[in-house]
Scaffold this motif. Structure first.
Motif, PDB file in Angstrom:
ATOM      1  N   ASP A  28       0.817  -1.202   0.000  1.00  0.00           N
ATOM      2  CA  ASP A  28       0.000   0.000   0.000  1.00  0.00           C
ATOM      3  C   ASP A  28       0.849   1.249   0.000  1.00  0.00           C
ATOM      4  O   ASP A  28       0.504   2.243  -0.637  1.00  0.00           O
ATOM      5  N   LEU A  29       1.952   1.268   0.727  1.00  0.00           N
ATOM      6  CA  LEU A  29       2.826   2.421   0.830  1.00  0.00           C
ATOM      7  C   LEU A  29       4.249   2.058   0.435  1.00  0.00           C
ATOM      8  O   LEU A  29       4.705   0.941   0.701  1.00  0.00           O
ATOM      9  N   VAL A  52       6.780   9.368   1.117  1.00  0.00           N
ATOM     10  CA  VAL A  52       5.760   8.335   1.277  1.00  0.00           C
ATOM     11  C   VAL A  52       4.895   8.346   0.033  1.00  0.00           C
ATOM     12  O   VAL A  52       4.320   9.378  -0.326  1.00  0.00           O
ATOM     13  N   GLU A  53       4.796   7.214  -0.644  1.00  0.00           N
ATOM     14  CA  GLU A  53       4.018   7.098  -1.876  1.00  0.00           C
ATOM     15  C   GLU A  53       2.990   5.982  -1.722  1.00  0.00           C
ATOM     16  O   GLU A  53       3.279   4.947  -1.129  1.00  0.00           O
ATOM     17  N   GLY A  54       1.809   6.214  -2.247  1.00  0.00           N
ATOM     18  CA  GLY A  54       0.758   5.202  -2.155  1.00  0.00           C
ATOM     19  C   GLY A  54      -0.524   5.722  -2.755  1.00  0.00           C
ATOM     20  O   GLY A  54      -0.544   6.692  -3.506  1.00  0.00           O
ATOM     21  N   LEU A  58      -3.051  10.423   2.485  1.00  0.00           N
ATOM     22  CA  LEU A  58      -1.847  10.191   3.294  1.00  0.00           C
ATOM     23  C   LEU A  58      -1.727  11.167   4.456  1.00  0.00           C
ATOM     24  O   LEU A  58      -0.685  11.229   5.102  1.00  0.00           O
ATOM     25  N   ILE A  61      -0.722   9.792   8.107  1.00  0.00           N
ATOM     26  CA  ILE A  61       0.531   9.117   8.434  1.00  0.00           C
ATOM     27  C   ILE A  61       1.184   9.796   9.637  1.00  0.00           C
ATOM     28  O   ILE A  61       1.076  11.008   9.813  1.00  0.00           O
ATOM     29  N   SER A  93       1.556  11.185  -3.017  1.00  0.00           N
ATOM     30  CA  SER A  93       2.876  11.156  -2.378  1.00  0.00           C
ATOM     31  C   SER A  93       2.968  12.310  -1.414  1.00  0.00           C
ATOM     32  O   SER A  93       2.372  13.373  -1.637  1.00  0.00           O
ATOM     33  N   HIS A 117       0.528   3.961   9.337  1.00  0.00           N
ATOM     34  CA  HIS A 117      -0.589   4.327   8.463  1.00  0.00           C
ATOM     35  C   HIS A 117      -1.695   3.300   8.645  1.00  0.00           C
ATOM     36  O   HIS A 117      -1.509   2.111   8.375  1.00  0.00           O
TER      37      HIS A 117
END
Length: 616
Positions: A28-29, A52-54, A58, A61, A93, A117
């Motif tokens: 997921d991340l 942080v990418e997903g 976000l 987080i 992101s 997360h």
């Protein structure tokens, strides 16, 4: 055999499904941590960037930053977010940049950063950095007062090399009446804890409209000549030139409070600890922006309408009446609304032409101004109350409004069609004259009839003496009481006018309550930065007013010294210090905060102000 085989296949499918589900959740991340350089000179700034990418939101987080106090000093953070939609799928992101100053020579490891997360936990890879000696060392500072004087002498130079204020304008040439937007932008590579606008420039031949900045100024990053600066717009103003020629916009001055790192001899643990920029010395410095030169051109003389009154911008106009069929002596309201973008306050409308039998009152003029997006726009409303005195069918001539359009650079005239009004005879009219009285003919004739009183007067005993009544003693002692009260009030007013400390102390609670209301509104709007900024201002302004501390000295360390010198209990002073630290942390290091935390901080500041009110 078939049953066993079927069972094995089901178990294999279940394991495969579970493994695939785990992979999706773990995927997921994507969390990574980087540094701008693996080799850093002592006392040099370096950055740790968490990316942080997903998919999905976000904002929830929660990074857990490792403690690097052993070899680096934390100075602040910055964050940004990005969203993309590709083939109906959203990707997001979030980048958080942490700033440090290298403090200890050697090889050091930045531990993993933990990110939580939802119900999952993610960790970055540890990073190894090498802190080396600076290429050109600085001479050692002399001992005692000489060293302090040297540090003070270099503070101003260090600030000027790392911070400046720039006046940025959207255009250098403009017509008379054309809006010119000026932004006063601060560029800083240092930690700014507070700022205040010192002067309001004399704009001279300009009509000025300031665009308010809500809450704390938004910040961005920019690399200039290989250096990273934090940029924020402190003030934005729209100017409308009123005359032609070369015009100079004077500089704007801003006083900033800068946290400077003190250089101490590292002889023991405490010197090393207080070398941290958070415990450094606060320096007040005045920044001065650049002056601006503007060329103001005259409006074109060709095709200028006769009724042109100087309006410049982009406008529209509507005209209406509340009724087109009335009886004599009944009021009609004619409303004209001019809306658009430009200097709304200076708009004027030519006097409409009304039939001679219409009595016309002076118009009621109202404005609605909007200051958003760096532009001034709104509407101006003209309301005419007219009263037809004769019956018949009448026409109100078209209303025209001329302005210079900035889109086409041509004059335009807005006009709405004529308005026909049918006036009928009023059956209830009692006047024998064909016209009713106008407002200039209405006069007060006087009062020649005294009505019979329907209430009886109060009776008193004949032998009652006035000096034996309570009213006599009230009248006897009343002037004395009023005299002493007047003397006390006059002394109070004189003390307010001459004793600044007394006046500030008396208004401290009122000022703090007003700022707390602003902070509460920011909390309701989920403006975390604005909430904690107003909370800090309320607390520091209250103590500053109570102690009569100058606004330029409203800094945490100075206020703490003043409170301790007044004999305030250390427990209250520590609470005061901790609350200001918490406000600074949420304003500069961690801009997110849950509502429960803000409610708790708001309550703590209220209780702290009550406790200080009892002691000061």
């Amino acid at each position: 055999m078939n049953f066993k085989k079927t069972t094995k296949l089901l178990l294999a499918a279940l394991v495969s499904l579970t493994a695939n589900n785990y992979t999706l959740r773990a995927g997921d991340l994507n969390v990574t941590a980087t540094v701008n350089s693996n080799q850093i000179a002592i006392d040099e700034q370096f950055t740790v960037t968490l990316t942080v990418e997903g998919s999905g939101n976000l904002n929830s987080i929660e990074p857990e930053l490792p403690n690097l106090d052993e070899f680096a000093a934390y100075t602040g953070s910055n964050q940004s977010s990005n969203f993309q939609f590709i083939n109906g799928k959203m990707s997001a992101s979030k980048t958080i940049t942490y700033y440090y100053i290298a403090r200890k020579i050697g090889s050091h490891t930045i531990p993993a950063i933990v990110v939580k997360h939802k119900r999952d936990t993610y960790k970055t890879q540890p990073i190894t950095v090498q802190i080396i000696k600076a290429a050109s060392g600085t001479p050692s500072q002399q001992q005692g007062n000489a060293g302090e004087r040297q540090g003070q002498a270099t503070s101003s130079t260090a600030i000027e090399d790392n911070m400046y204020l720039k006046a940025e304008v959207d255009k250098k040439q403009a017509y008379v009446g054309e809006p010119v937007t000026i932004s006063y932008v601060i560029y800083t590579a240092l930690q700014v804890t507070n700022y205040s606008l010192q002067n309001k420039p004399n704009y001279g031949d300009f009509w000025s409209e300031e665009i308010p900045i809500k809450g704390s100024p938004a910040t961005t990053e920019r690399v200039i000549n290989g250096r990273r600066f934090l940029i924020a717009t402190l003030k934005k103003v729209v100017l409308y030139p009123t005359s032609i020629g070369m015009k100079t916009v004077p500089p704007q001055e801003v006083e900033v409070a800068v946290r400077m790192r003190e250089r101490r001899a590292r002889r023991d643990f405490f010197n090393s600890f207080f070398d941290d920029p958070f415990f450094g010395r606060t320096v007040n410095h005045v920044l001065k922006s650049n002056a601006l030169e503007l060329e103001i051109k005259p409006l074109p003389a060709a095709n200028k309408p006769r009724d042109f009154s100087g309006s410049v911008g982009r406008f529209s106009m509507t005209t209406s009446v509340d009724k087109r069929r009335v009886k004599t002596n009944e009021a009609i309201t004619l409303k004209t609304i001019i809306s658009g973008e430009g200097n709304i306050r200076t708009l004027s409308l030519p006097q409409p032409k009304f039939p001679e039998s219409f009595e016309v009152y002076d118009p009621k003029v109202s404005e609605k101004i909007e200051r958003a997006g760096g532009k001034i726009k709104g509407s101006k409303i003209f309301e005419y109350v007219i009263i037809p005195r004769d019956e018949g069918t009448f026409r109100i001539d078209p209303i025209a409004f001329s302005y210079f359009d900035l889109t086409t650079n041509r004059y335009k005239t807005l006009s709405r069609g004529a308005i026909d009004v049918e006036v009928l005879k009023n059956d209830k009219q009692v006047s024998a004259t064909p016209r009713g009285l106008s407002k200039s003919e209405v006069k007060l004739l006087g009062k020649d009839i005294r009505y019979i009183s329907l209430t009886h007067r109060e009776f008193r005993p004949i032998d009652e003496k006035f000096y034996s009544t309570p009213q006599f003693w009230v009248l006897f002692f009343g002037p004395v009481v009023v005299l002493f009260a007047g003397i006390a009030y006059r002394q109070h007013q004189e003390k307010l006018g001459t004793n600044i400390a007394y006046a500030r102390s008396r208004k401290a609670q009122k000022v703090a309550s007003k700022q707390l209301k602003t902070a509460h509104a920011a909390m309701k709007n989920n403006d975390v930065g604005g909430f904690y900024a107003e909370l800090a201002r309320a607390l520091t302004a209250f103590v500053g007013n109570k102690l009569n501390v100058q606004e330029s000295a409203l800094m945490r360390d100075e206020l703490i010294k003043s409170l301790l010198s007044r004999g305030i209990e250390s427990e209250i002073v520590e609470s005061f210090d901790a609350m200001l630290q918490e406000c600074d942390f949420h304003r500069f290091a961690k801009p997110d905060a849950p509502e429960a935390a803000m409610e708790k901080a708001y309550q703590q500041v209220n209780e702290l102000i009550v406790a200080l009110e009892k002691k000061l």
